[in-house]
Design an enzyme around this catalytic site. Structure first.
Site, PDB file in Angstrom:
ATOM      1  N   GLU A   1       9.501 -46.663 -72.802  1.00 44.75           N
ATOM      2  CA  GLU A   1       9.090 -45.716 -71.765  1.00 44.75           C
ATOM      3  C   GLU A   1      10.259 -44.832 -71.331  1.00 44.75           C
ATOM      4  OE1 GLU A   1       8.525 -48.897 -71.808  1.00 44.75           O
ATOM      5  OE2 GLU A   1       6.430 -49.364 -71.320  1.00 44.75           O
TER       6      GLU A   1
ATOM      7  N   ASN B   1       6.122 -48.651 -81.116  1.00 42.98           N
ATOM      8  CA  ASN B   1       6.066 -47.222 -81.402  1.00 42.98           C
ATOM      9  C   ASN B   1       6.469 -46.922 -82.850  1.00 42.98           C
ATOM     10  OD1 ASN B   1       6.155 -44.434 -81.267  1.00 42.98           O
ATOM     11  ND2 ASN B   1       8.128 -44.392 -80.222  1.00 42.98           N
ATOM     12  N   PRO B   2       5.570 -46.321 -83.660  1.00 40.55           N
ATOM     13  CA  PRO B   2       5.922 -45.984 -85.040  1.00 40.55           C
ATOM     14  C   PRO B   2       6.519 -44.592 -85.200  1.00 40.55           C
ATOM     15  CG  PRO B   2       3.601 -45.555 -84.716  1.00 40.55           C
ATOM     16  CD  PRO B   2       4.138 -46.044 -83.383  1.00 40.55           C
ATOM     17  N   LEU B   3       6.650 -43.858 -84.111  1.00 39.17           N
ATOM     18  CA  LEU B   3       7.034 -42.459 -84.231  1.00 39.17           C
ATOM     19  C   LEU B   3       8.522 -42.272 -84.522  1.00 39.17           C
ATOM     20  CD1 LEU B   3       4.828 -41.028 -81.341  1.00 39.17           C
ATOM     21  CD2 LEU B   3       4.346 -41.048 -83.798  1.00 39.17           C
ATOM     22  N   GLU B   4       9.368 -43.169 -84.013  1.00 38.79           N
ATOM     23  CA  GLU B   4      10.798 -43.039 -84.308  1.00 38.79           C
ATOM     24  C   GLU B   4      11.081 -43.154 -85.806  1.00 38.79           C
ATOM     25  OE1 GLU B   4      12.960 -45.746 -81.854  1.00 38.79           O
ATOM     26  OE2 GLU B   4      13.084 -44.338 -80.182  1.00 38.79           O
TER      27      GLU B   4
ATOM     28  N   GLY C   1      20.056 -49.632 -77.996  1.00 41.12           N
ATOM     29  CA  GLY C   1      20.177 -48.182 -78.063  1.00 41.12           C
ATOM     30  C   GLY C   1      20.735 -47.644 -79.365  1.00 41.12           C
ATOM     31  N   GLU C   2      20.697 -48.431 -80.459  1.00 37.56           N
ATOM     32  CA  GLU C   2      21.224 -47.962 -81.736  1.00 37.56           C
ATOM     33  C   GLU C   2      20.152 -47.898 -82.823  1.00 37.56           C
ATOM     34  OE1 GLU C   2      25.873 -48.537 -82.169  1.00 37.56           O
ATOM     35  OE2 GLU C   2      24.801 -50.427 -82.500  1.00 37.56           O
TER      36      GLU C   2
ATOM     37  N   PRO D   1      15.685 -57.116 -83.793  1.00 41.59           N
ATOM     38  CA  PRO D   1      14.710 -57.744 -82.895  1.00 41.59           C
ATOM     39  C   PRO D   1      14.479 -56.910 -81.647  1.00 41.59           C
ATOM     40  CG  PRO D   1      16.835 -58.860 -82.769  1.00 41.59           C
ATOM     41  CD  PRO D   1      16.948 -57.867 -83.883  1.00 41.59           C
ATOM     42  N   ARG D   2      13.261 -56.983 -81.134  1.00 43.73           N
ATOM     43  CA  ARG D   2      12.918 -56.237 -79.924  1.00 43.73           C
ATOM     44  C   ARG D   2      13.759 -56.699 -78.738  1.00 43.73           C
ATOM     45  NH1 ARG D   2      12.430 -53.876 -76.056  1.00 43.73           N
ATOM     46  NH2 ARG D   2      10.653 -52.817 -75.106  1.00 43.73           N
TER      47      ARG D   2
END
Length: 441
Positions: free
Chosen positions: A70, A339-342, A314-315, A272-273
């Site tokens: 988000e 999210n698959p957009l990145e 953040g990497e 990992p998330r």
């Protein structure tokens, strides 16, 4: 007042009474969470509504983004507000999202941890910051905060709003409560027509559709020197990435690595998330006979390395630039998807499990365009990774389709700003008329 409305009002008040009863326990709870690394020890008073920074003079919009996804999504929106001389107070709920905000935004916005949804903390927070508007991202619903904002006549808006199947079913069971809460929103800007219809059904009005503003976000950044450093170490080996993985999916990634390394000399990039699980993940990988290099330790990737464990915050821009095939987690061993957009933005052929209800529309578009494939299980994932790594034509076709899909989906930020115009235009005018540099008491 109808019986259902009375029951809904009682439920919301009961929530507030429960919060008042447990509020004395919040300090030890926060201390415990800080010891576990889930709270910033030096800033946990912010969770009780105590400010750690000065409130600048002039109009201020409070944006709450719960976690990393988000936060990343609303970066362009926050930059647009700052361009209009509107101060932005960003609150997040996790240590990881705070780190992303710091790395991507620096001091251009004010960051605080979101206050717990207890009346003393919420009132303390609002008394100090006095926001002119409150914007939530995606699906954040906090009854005490919403009631207090409504009492103070502060408009509350939900942007990039989505409603998962599970959440919708749960709210439907308590529809009168949902209507009492969602009715407090001044505006909902939804990701899709399905999301919009669900919010309307639960009492929100007005509701408009923007698309997913994550598509309009910049690709996650990466230091060129660091990227080149790892590319030299990888030295042309075939790579694939398993990103945003949840418990169980790391074992699947290990199985894929063990199955394919002998045939391809492949390297697995595992992200990992929740990086705080990385010690356990590394132990599991070693137990399975795999050699691990960890990003946080600065380990070199050698020809013997099986898994590059991306245990940093953040990497993602680095990890995705090291491959052209990415499996997106929370979709095989967990539900909802990520999210698959990145990966599409950064030139990856996308693989995912079938449990992607939180990003259904994005996946439908990507699959329809040919840029993403759905796999049912670990064996099918291994076969898909093997095929894509050894078939340049198919892989590049998926990558090109991903770029086209992202371009077609853009425009959500413009639609969001148009919806917000009645709320932010007066603030922009106010900012230009008031003196700068003062601090509001």
């Amino acid at each position: 007042m109808a019986l259902s409305e009375a029951l809904a009002s009682f439920a919301v008040k009961s929530y507030s009474w429960f919060g008042a009863a447990v509020y004395p326990l919040t300090a030890p709870l926060l201390a415990y969470r800080a010891a576990k690394g889930k709270e910033d020890r030096s800033r946990r008073s912010e969770r009780l509504g105590h400010a750690s920074l000065e409130r600048p003079f002039g109009p201020l919009v409070w944006i709450h983004a719960a976690s990393v996804g988000e936060t990343t999504a609303v970066i362009p929106l926050m930059r647009e507000l700052r361009r209009r001389d509107i101060h932005v107070l960003l609150t997040t709920g996790t240590v990881t999202s705070a780190a992303v905000a710091e790395s991507r935004l620096g001091d251009t916005v004010i960051h605080q941890y979101v206050p717990l949804d207890f009346l003393p903390a919420v009132r303390r927070f609002l008394d100090y910051w006095q926001p002119d508007a409150a914007i939530g991202v995606e699906s954040e619903i906090w009854p005490t905060t919403m009631s207090e904002l409504r009492r103070r006549h502060i408009p509350q808006i939900l942007v990039n709003a989505r409603m998962s199947d599970r959440s919708f079913d749960r709210w439907q069971r308590y529809k009168s409560v949902a209507e009492a809460l969602f009715g407090k929103l001044a505006l909902v800007i939804a990701q899709s027509d399905v999301d919009a219809e669900r919010f309307r059904d639960l009492g929100a009005w007005p509701v408009i559709v923007s698309g997913n503003i994550k598509v309009d976000s910049d690709a996650p950044p990466c230091e060129e020197s660091t990227l080149n450093h790892y590319r030299q170490q990888i030295a042309g080996r075939k790579t694939w990435a398993a990103i945003s993985t949840f418990e169980g999916e790391e074992k699947i990634a290990a199985m894929v690595q063990r199955a394919l390394k002998a045939h391809t000399g492949m390297l697995t990039i595992l992200v990992p998330r929740h990086p705080e699980r990385s010690d356990d993940i590394e132990a599991m990988l070693i137990e399975k006979g795999l050699t691990v290099a960890r990003r946080t330790r600065g380990d070199a990737i050698t020809p013997e390395t099986d898994v590059f464990l991306g245990d940093t915050i953040g990497e993602m821009g680095l990890y995705l630039r090291l491959t052209e095939v990415a499996f997106v987690g929370r979709s095989l061993a967990a539900e909802g998807g990520q999210n698959p957009l990145e990966p599409a933005l950064l030139g990856c052929a996308i693989l995912s499990g079938p449990q992607v209800s939180n990003f259904r529309e994005s996946y439908q578009r990507l699959v329809r365009k040919g840029s993403a494939r759905i796999v049912r299980d670990a064996e099918m994932l291994a076969k898909a990774v093997h095929f894509l790594l050894n078939n340049d034509v198919a892989r590049l076709k998926m990558i090109d389709a991903g770029h086209e899909s992202v371009q077609e989906m853009r425009g959500a930020l413009t639609a969001t700003l148009k919806g917000l115009e009645p709320y932010i235009s007066p603030l922009s005018v106010k900012a230009k008329l008031e003196p700068r540099g003062a601090v509001q008491s």
